[in-house]
Design a protein around this motif. Structure first.
Motif, mmCIF file in Angstrom:
data_model
loop_
_atom_site.group_PDB
_atom_site.id
_atom_site.type_symbol
_atom_site.label_atom_id
_atom_site.label_comp_id
_atom_site.label_asym_id
_atom_site.label_seq_id
_atom_site.Cartn_x
_atom_site.Cartn_y
_atom_site.Cartn_z
ATOM 1 N N ASN A 161 37.132 43.203 24.832
ATOM 2 C CA ASN A 161 36.266 42.520 25.793
ATOM 3 C C ASN A 161 35.354 43.573 26.400
ATOM 4 O O ASN A 161 35.833 44.577 26.925
ATOM 5 N N ASP A 201 33.462 41.170 30.310
ATOM 6 C CA ASP A 201 33.347 39.821 30.835
ATOM 7 C C ASP A 201 34.732 39.365 31.280
ATOM 8 O O ASP A 201 35.439 38.663 30.552
ATOM 9 N N THR A 202 35.122 39.777 32.485
ATOM 10 C CA THR A 202 36.476 39.477 32.957
ATOM 11 C C THR A 202 36.691 37.991 33.205
ATOM 12 O O THR A 202 37.823 37.523 33.184
ATOM 13 N N SER A 203 35.626 37.233 33.418
ATOM 14 C CA SER A 203 35.793 35.785 33.594
ATOM 15 C C SER A 203 36.293 35.127 32.297
ATOM 16 O O SER A 203 36.964 34.095 32.339
ATOM 17 N N ALA A 204 35.987 35.737 31.157
ATOM 18 C CA ALA A 204 36.445 35.200 29.870
ATOM 19 C C ALA A 204 37.951 35.367 29.679
ATOM 20 O O ALA A 204 38.538 34.718 28.818
ATOM 21 N N LEU A 205 38.567 36.229 30.494
ATOM 22 C CA LEU A 205 40.002 36.456 30.354
ATOM 23 C C LEU A 205 40.805 35.175 30.541
ATOM 24 O O LEU A 205 41.840 34.992 29.902
ATOM 25 N N ASP A 223 40.326 32.116 29.597
ATOM 26 C CA ASP A 223 40.492 31.373 28.342
ATOM 27 C C ASP A 223 41.261 32.182 27.302
ATOM 28 O O ASP A 223 42.010 31.620 26.509
ATOM 29 N N ILE A 224 41.074 33.495 27.326
ATOM 30 C CA ILE A 224 41.702 34.361 26.331
ATOM 31 C C ILE A 224 43.215 34.419 26.509
ATOM 32 O O ILE A 224 43.968 34.347 25.548
ATOM 33 N N TRP A 225 43.678 34.535 27.743
ATOM 34 C CA TRP A 225 45.101 34.799 27.941
ATOM 35 C C TRP A 225 45.930 33.565 28.290
ATOM 36 O O TRP A 225 47.154 33.629 28.300
ATOM 37 N N HIS A 275 33.832 45.878 37.178
ATOM 38 C CA HIS A 275 33.190 44.760 36.494
ATOM 39 C C HIS A 275 32.708 43.735 37.518
ATOM 40 O O HIS A 275 33.160 43.708 38.651
ATOM 41 N N ALA A 324 40.000 37.817 38.699
ATOM 42 C CA ALA A 324 40.299 36.997 37.525
ATOM 43 C C ALA A 324 41.742 36.496 37.583
ATOM 44 O O ALA A 324 42.010 35.333 37.259
ATOM 45 N N GLN A 354 45.916 29.245 34.656
ATOM 46 C CA GLN A 354 45.497 29.813 33.375
ATOM 47 C C GLN A 354 45.930 31.270 33.267
ATOM 48 O O GLN A 354 45.128 32.140 32.959
#
Length: 162
Positions: free
Chosen positions: A39, A42-46, A48-50, A95, A102, A111
């Motif tokens: 990554n 883009d820590t906001s994407a974490l 959905d990722i995790w 970030h 996050a 999430q």
């Protein structure tokens, strides 16, 4: 389910590239036994990722506010679900959305993974370029051993940080 290892960092911002560098080393050591995601910040994407993962290991660089470089390459380990990450904590990143934010957002939205371990290596050169400071390269190799031991044994890794 395989553990998920996420690096955060930009390979073209000197010491910020230590996360992706460590991820590359871990891919060689752990191979197919883990999943890997790079990554670029883009820590906001974490979220959905995790989500829905059992075990997540997050690797990032943090800023060592130290003029004599004595803390360069220091490794910090935190339990991202059970230890708070205050804004002045060395593991808090630079970030747009901090890792701590996050995690808090993940709690509110349900999430989060079942387990979240955060490793951060302190650096101080985040200028443009690909040169990671030598103490961080050494720390990355040590961190690969810590993470692979932890994933293989299930035991908490010990760092040089009290």
């Amino acid at each position: 389910m395989k553990p998920l290892i996420i690096s955060i960092g930009n390979r073209y911002r000197c010491d910020d590239g230590v996360g992706p560098y460590t991820l590359d080393l871990l891919q060689l050591v752990l191979g197919e036994s883990s999943d890997f995601i790079e990554n670029i910040g883009d820590t906001s994407a974490l979220l959905d990722i995790w989500q829905d993962r059992d075990k997540v290991v997050l690797i990032d660089a943090c800023y060592a506010d130290d003029t004599d470089d004595k803390n360069l390459g220091q490794i910090f380990r935190l339990d991202g679900l059970n230890e708070s990450l205050p804004a002045d904590n060395p593991v808090s990143s630079n970030h747009a959305i901090s890792i701590a934010n996050a995690i808090e957002l993940g709690k509110l939205l349900h999430q989060l993974p079942q387990s979240l371990t955060i490793y951060s290596i302190s650096g101080n050169n985040f200028s443009q370029g690909e040169a990671i400071s030598p103490p961080l390269l050494i720390a990355a190799q040590h961190l690969v051993s810590l993470i692979s031991d932890e994933l293989n044994t299930g035991m908490k890794a010990c760092t040089s940080t009290p």
